[in-house]
Design an enzyme around this catalytic site. Structure first.
Site, PDB file in Angstrom:
ATOM      1  N   ASN A  60      46.847  38.119  54.173  1.00 43.49           N
ATOM      2  CA  ASN A  60      45.951  37.592  55.206  1.00 43.49           C
ATOM      3  C   ASN A  60      44.609  38.331  55.103  1.00 43.49           C
ATOM      4  O   ASN A  60      44.564  39.564  55.201  1.00 43.49           O
ATOM      5  CB  ASN A  60      46.600  37.819  56.578  1.00 43.49           C
ATOM      6  CG  ASN A  60      45.741  37.326  57.722  1.00 43.49           C
ATOM      7  OD1 ASN A  60      44.532  37.567  57.740  1.00 43.49           O
ATOM      8  ND2 ASN A  60      46.340  36.673  58.691  1.00 43.49           N
ATOM      9  N   HIS A 111      40.529  39.985  58.110  1.00 44.13           N
ATOM     10  CA  HIS A 111      39.728  41.165  58.453  1.00 44.13           C
ATOM     11  C   HIS A 111      38.720  41.553  57.382  1.00 44.13           C
ATOM     12  O   HIS A 111      37.884  42.429  57.615  1.00 44.13           O
ATOM     13  CB  HIS A 111      40.642  42.309  58.888  1.00 44.13           C
ATOM     14  CG  HIS A 111      41.367  41.916  60.146  1.00 44.13           C
ATOM     15  ND1 HIS A 111      40.683  41.631  61.317  1.00 44.13           N
ATOM     16  CD2 HIS A 111      42.673  41.657  60.391  1.00 44.13           C
ATOM     17  CE1 HIS A 111      41.561  41.249  62.231  1.00 44.13           C
ATOM     18  NE2 HIS A 111      42.766  41.247  61.700  1.00 44.13           N
ATOM     19  N   ARG A 169      28.185  42.846  60.279  1.00 41.78           N
ATOM     20  CA  ARG A 169      26.779  42.953  59.888  1.00 41.78           C
ATOM     21  C   ARG A 169      26.086  41.588  59.839  1.00 41.78           C
ATOM     22  O   ARG A 169      24.944  41.495  59.428  1.00 41.78           O
ATOM     23  CB  ARG A 169      26.672  43.613  58.508  1.00 41.78           C
ATOM     24  CG  ARG A 169      26.783  45.099  58.538  1.00 41.78           C
ATOM     25  CD  ARG A 169      25.503  45.692  59.139  1.00 41.78           C
ATOM     26  NE  ARG A 169      25.645  47.108  59.395  1.00 41.78           N
ATOM     27  CZ  ARG A 169      25.240  48.067  58.557  1.00 41.78           C
ATOM     28  NH1 ARG A 169      24.687  47.745  57.417  1.00 41.78           N
ATOM     29  NH2 ARG A 169      25.387  49.320  58.873  1.00 41.78           N
ATOM     30  N   GLU A 206      46.280  29.211  59.216  1.00 40.23           N
ATOM     31  CA  GLU A 206      46.851  29.361  60.562  1.00 40.23           C
ATOM     32  C   GLU A 206      45.913  28.697  61.555  1.00 40.23           C
ATOM     33  O   GLU A 206      44.707  28.971  61.548  1.00 40.23           O
ATOM     34  CB  GLU A 206      46.964  30.839  60.929  1.00 40.23           C
ATOM     35  CG  GLU A 206      47.986  31.607  60.133  1.00 40.23           C
ATOM     36  CD  GLU A 206      48.009  33.077  60.511  1.00 40.23           C
ATOM     37  OE1 GLU A 206      48.771  33.813  59.876  1.00 40.23           O
ATOM     38  OE2 GLU A 206      47.261  33.482  61.418  1.00 40.23           O
ATOM     39  N   THR A 222      47.137  37.761  67.609  1.00 36.11           N
ATOM     40  CA  THR A 222      48.177  36.845  68.101  1.00 36.11           C
ATOM     41  C   THR A 222      49.323  37.668  68.692  1.00 36.11           C
ATOM     42  O   THR A 222      50.042  38.358  67.973  1.00 36.11           O
ATOM     43  CB  THR A 222      48.688  35.967  66.936  1.00 36.11           C
ATOM     44  OG1 THR A 222      47.560  35.557  66.164  1.00 36.11           O
ATOM     45  CG2 THR A 222      49.423  34.759  67.454  1.00 36.11           C
ATOM     46  N   GLU A 272      57.951  31.209  61.084  1.00 35.39           N
ATOM     47  CA  GLU A 272      57.492  32.573  60.803  1.00 35.39           C
ATOM     48  C   GLU A 272      57.850  33.418  62.012  1.00 35.39           C
ATOM     49  O   GLU A 272      57.435  33.131  63.146  1.00 35.39           O
ATOM     50  CB  GLU A 272      55.985  32.604  60.535  1.00 35.39           C
ATOM     51  CG  GLU A 272      55.519  34.036  60.257  1.00 35.39           C
ATOM     52  CD  GLU A 272      54.198  34.126  59.509  1.00 35.39           C
ATOM     53  OE1 GLU A 272      53.836  33.174  58.787  1.00 35.39           O
ATOM     54  OE2 GLU A 272      53.525  35.164  59.642  1.00 35.39           O
TER      55      GLU A 272
HETATM   56  N1  PXP Z   1      51.312  35.971  60.502  1.00 29.22           N
HETATM   57  C1  PXP Z   1      50.687  35.343  61.524  1.00 29.22           C
HETATM   58  C2  PXP Z   1      51.229  34.015  61.958  1.00 29.22           C
HETATM   59  C3  PXP Z   1      49.555  35.895  62.134  1.00 29.22           C
HETATM   60  O1  PXP Z   1      48.958  35.250  63.147  1.00 29.22           O
HETATM   61  C4  PXP Z   1      49.045  37.113  61.641  1.00 29.22           C
HETATM   62  C5  PXP Z   1      47.809  37.709  62.243  1.00 29.22           C
HETATM   63  O2  PXP Z   1      46.750  36.841  62.133  1.00 29.22           O
HETATM   64  C6  PXP Z   1      49.710  37.720  60.567  1.00 29.22           C
HETATM   65  C7  PXP Z   1      50.859  37.144  60.033  1.00 29.22           C
HETATM   66  C8  PXP Z   1      49.226  39.003  59.966  1.00 29.22           C
HETATM   67  O3  PXP Z   1      49.301  40.039  60.888  1.00 29.22           O
HETATM   68  P1  PXP Z   1      48.669  41.442  60.533  1.00 29.22           P
HETATM   69  O4  PXP Z   1      47.202  41.236  60.346  1.00 29.22           O
HETATM   70  O5  PXP Z   1      48.986  42.277  61.728  1.00 29.22           O
HETATM   71  O6  PXP Z   1      49.333  41.921  59.282  1.00 29.22           O
END
Ligand code: PXP
Length: 238
Positions: free
Chosen positions: A7, A10, A18, A70, A101, A151
Site C-alpha cells: 500500500n 503514504h 510539500r 480501496e 480505516t 480482507e
Molecule cells: N488494508 C486495508 C483495507 C486498508 O484500508 C489499509 C490502510 O489503508 C491497509 C490494508 C494497510 O494498512 P497499513 O497502512 O496500516 O499497513
C-alpha cells in the site's frame, strides 16, 4: 506463498506535505513490483488526503502493475472504478475525521447497497473484496453479498502485538474466521497496522492468500530502503 500487496498511500502523504511532485507514487508502484510486491494498493479517499485522481490514472494506465483500489461504497467511487478498471477493488468504510480505516465495514447496515455494488463490480470482472472485522457473522454476510474475497482487519491484533499485550483471543478469532471463509470458498486477505512481527505471527496461520501492508513499509524504508523492506516481508511470507 502468501502474496504481498504494498500500500503506497503514504508515499502520497509525504508528497502532499510539500504540495509538490516528489516522492512520486507511480515510481513507488513500479519499484515495489520490481522488488517483488505482487500488487499495489491505493486508497482513493473521498477527501483525497493522500492518493489523488491523477495518481490513480497514472498507476492504472500501467498494465504491468496489478492494482488493488480501496474505495468507500459511494456512487462517486463506483463511477471512478468503472472508468479506470483496477484489477481488484476492496470496499472499505470511510469516516471523514478518522486518521486511518479504524475497523471493518458495518455489513448489517449496508447490505443492499453493498450487494448492488459488488454485483456491478463482479459483472465488470473486477475482483471484489470486503474489509471486515474477524467475526463469523460478518463472514457469512459477506459471502451472501457476493464478494469473492474478504480482507480481515488486523489493526486490533497488530496493536496488541506491538504493545506486548496478550493477543491469543484475537488470534483465535482470526483463525476461526479464516476457516469459515475458506469453507465458504472466499479468498482471505489480511491488512492494517502490520509490521514484521505481526506479519510473522499471522503468516503462520493456514490459508491467508494475501497481506496488504502500507504504513510500516513506507516508514521502515526511510531507514533501510524500499527494496530491503519489501524483500524482508517477502521472506517472512514464504
Ligand atoms: N488494508 C486495508 C483495507 C486498508 O484500508 C489499509 C490502510 O489503508 C491497509 C490494508 C494497510 O494498512 P497499513 O497502512 O496500516 O499497513
Amino acid at each position: 506463498m502468501i502474496r504481498l500487496g504494498v500500500n503506497i498511500d503514504h508515499v502520497a502523504t509525504l508528497r502532499n506535505a510539500r504540495k509538490e511532485t516528489h516522492p512520486n507514487p507511480l515510481q513507488a508502484a513500479n519499484l515495489a513490483i520490481k522488488y517483488g510486491a505482487n500488487s499495489i494498493t491505493i486508497h482513493l479517499r473521498e477527501d483525497r488526503r493522500h492518493i489523488n485522481d491523477k495518481d490513480l490514472i497514472n498507476i492504472s494506465r500501467n498494465k504491468k502493475i496489478p492494482l488493488n483500489l480501496e474505495i468507500a461504497c459511494t456512487n462517486e467511487m463506483l463511477k471512478i472504478a468503472l472508468k479506470y478498471k483496477p484489477n481488484f477493488i476492496c470496499i472499505v468504510p470511510e469516516k471523514r475525521k478518522e486518521i486511518t480505516t479504524e475497523g471493518g465495514l458495518n455489513l448489517n447496515k449496508n447490505k443492499q447497497k453493498l450487494k448492488n455494488y459488488l454485483n456491478i463490480l463482479n459483472k465488470n470482472k473486477i475482483r471484489t473484496s470486503l474489509f471486515i472485522n474477524s467475526n463469523l457473522s460478518d463472514i457469512k454476510i459477506a459471502k451472501s453479498l457476493g464478494t469473492k474475497c474478504i480482507e480481515i482487519h488486523t489493526g486490533k491484533i497488530s496493536n496488541k502485538i506491538k504493545k506486548g499485550i496478550n493477543y491469543g483471543s484475537e488470534l483465535i478469532k482470526i483463525k476461526k474466521s479464516i476457516k469459515l471463509a475458506k469453507l465458504l470458498d472466499l479468498e482471505v486477505h489480511a491488512g492494517h497496522g502490520m509490521d514484521f512481527k505481526t506479519a510473522k505471527i499471522l503468516s503462520k496461520l493456514d490459508n491467508i492468500d494475501e497481506f496488504n501492508i502500507g504504513h510500516f513499509i513506507v516508514g521502515e524504508s526511510i531507514f533501510w530502503g524500499f527494496k530491503n523492506t519489501i524483500t524482508k516481508f517477502k521472506n517472512i511470507l514464504k
